[in-house]
Design an enzyme around this catalytic site. Sequence first.
Site, PDB file in Angstrom:
ATOM      1  N   GLU A 175       0.821  -1.212   0.000  1.00 29.44           N
ATOM      2  CA  GLU A 175       0.000   0.000   0.000  1.00 29.44           C
ATOM      3  C   GLU A 175       0.855   1.263   0.000  1.00 29.44           C
ATOM      4  O   GLU A 175       0.528   2.239  -0.681  1.00 29.44           O
ATOM      5  CB  GLU A 175      -0.938   0.001   1.211  1.00 29.44           C
ATOM      6  CG  GLU A 175      -2.067  -1.012   1.130  1.00 29.44           C
ATOM      7  CD  GLU A 175      -3.039  -0.741  -0.005  1.00 29.44           C
ATOM      8  OE1 GLU A 175      -3.082   0.392  -0.500  1.00 29.44           O
ATOM      9  OE2 GLU A 175      -3.766  -1.673  -0.394  1.00 29.44           O
ATOM     10  N   TYR A 212      -6.600   5.878   4.796  1.00 27.72           N
ATOM     11  CA  TYR A 212      -6.757   4.908   3.710  1.00 27.72           C
ATOM     12  C   TYR A 212      -5.912   3.657   3.947  1.00 27.72           C
ATOM     13  O   TYR A 212      -6.409   2.531   3.884  1.00 27.72           O
ATOM     14  CB  TYR A 212      -6.390   5.521   2.362  1.00 27.72           C
ATOM     15  CG  TYR A 212      -6.247   4.454   1.302  1.00 27.72           C
ATOM     16  CD1 TYR A 212      -7.353   3.875   0.707  1.00 27.72           C
ATOM     17  CD2 TYR A 212      -4.984   3.954   0.961  1.00 27.72           C
ATOM     18  CE1 TYR A 212      -7.237   2.845  -0.212  1.00 27.72           C
ATOM     19  CE2 TYR A 212      -4.851   2.935   0.033  1.00 27.72           C
ATOM     20  CZ  TYR A 212      -5.986   2.386  -0.547  1.00 27.72           C
ATOM     21  OH  TYR A 212      -5.862   1.360  -1.449  1.00 27.72           O
ATOM     22  N   ASP A 227     -10.234   5.979  -1.360  1.00 28.12           N
ATOM     23  CA  ASP A 227      -9.223   6.571  -2.221  1.00 28.12           C
ATOM     24  C   ASP A 227      -9.915   7.105  -3.463  1.00 28.12           C
ATOM     25  O   ASP A 227     -11.155   7.124  -3.542  1.00 28.12           O
ATOM     26  CB  ASP A 227      -8.145   5.546  -2.566  1.00 28.12           C
ATOM     27  CG  ASP A 227      -8.646   4.462  -3.521  1.00 28.12           C
ATOM     28  OD1 ASP A 227      -9.883   4.294  -3.646  1.00 28.12           O
ATOM     29  OD2 ASP A 227      -7.818   3.789  -4.154  1.00 28.12           O
TER      30      ASP A 227
END
Length: 355
Positions: A50, A133, A151
Amino acid sequence: MTSWYDADGHLSEDMIADFRQTLLTWYDESGRTHLPWRIDKEPYHIWVSEIMLQQTQVETVIPYYERFLAELPRVQDLAEADEEVLLKLWSGLGYYSRVRNMQKAAQQVMADFDGQFPSTSQALQTLAGIGPYTAAAIASISFDEVVPTLDGNMFRVFARLLKIDADIAQPKTRKIFYGIILPIVDPERPGDFNQAVMDLGTSLMSAKTETFAESPFARFNLSYQDGTELTFPVKSKKVKQVQKFYAAIISEKDGLLAYQQRPKTGLLANFWTYPLVEFDSWDAIYDGVFEQFKDAKQLNITPVTHIFTHQKWQVMLVQVADNLDTWTYLSDDAYEALPQTTLQLKLQAALKENL
């Protein structure tokens, strides 16, 4: 015409259930389940992917991800790694504060959580560099927390599906989307749900793609049904990018080239580059640099351009006769052993081309 709402104006439970099933069936059949960070639910793996995927495309990230985990397979390895090793592994991805924060977070995991990642999105946000997020992604994928990963893809998908006209450039809008999407997230497979929405947002519902009639999501897409799809999401214009102008100084002494370490804070912090001298404009370089240095010679006519999030750098290579004490002269081998930025790689290529 299909509607998400019941007679009382609330989201329909039947519609939500239908959408979940359609989305997850599509994901199982057509999603990018082969990606290396989707093979397991290990939070360290999810976290590394991520962070790398921020500002970087999937295809670019894959080899970096695999190399990073081969070198640092455990969070403990990351916590204890030398900074030069980290920067070398990250070299080319840019935004180097990301990997520095990753090491800080790894050290927090080891010191404060006994080497185990926190299992909730709220607790994960106490770690350096992990925002809402990323925390939601780790918590939903690794620990099955029912939480949406907000997102750009999720904003676009649900803005179109539900015709949400709140401006996604406004911080307060996040709360609006969160409240709407949370009850839609599949409670049995929240991680897959979030990843499915991401894949949907990069394929059938990408920024410039209009829904086709045969799409399994056409009947859920309120904006498609009334022809307004490409007007969503609503987003106000970005702040204009600031331009910066630099001369990159090429100075040679005893067969060695000059380098200078960047300041400890700011863009490219602590990295070694050719000495960079800032000017007010591209034209100002012509006057200023040739006054400051002896026998200055411009090497490239077309500037080397490098884009940061809010800045655009344009760089002129200037060969000079000066040898300053504030510069460090290194052999090619000595410099190659140091972590390198993408900007420096561009400058090296331009120098090779123009000498």
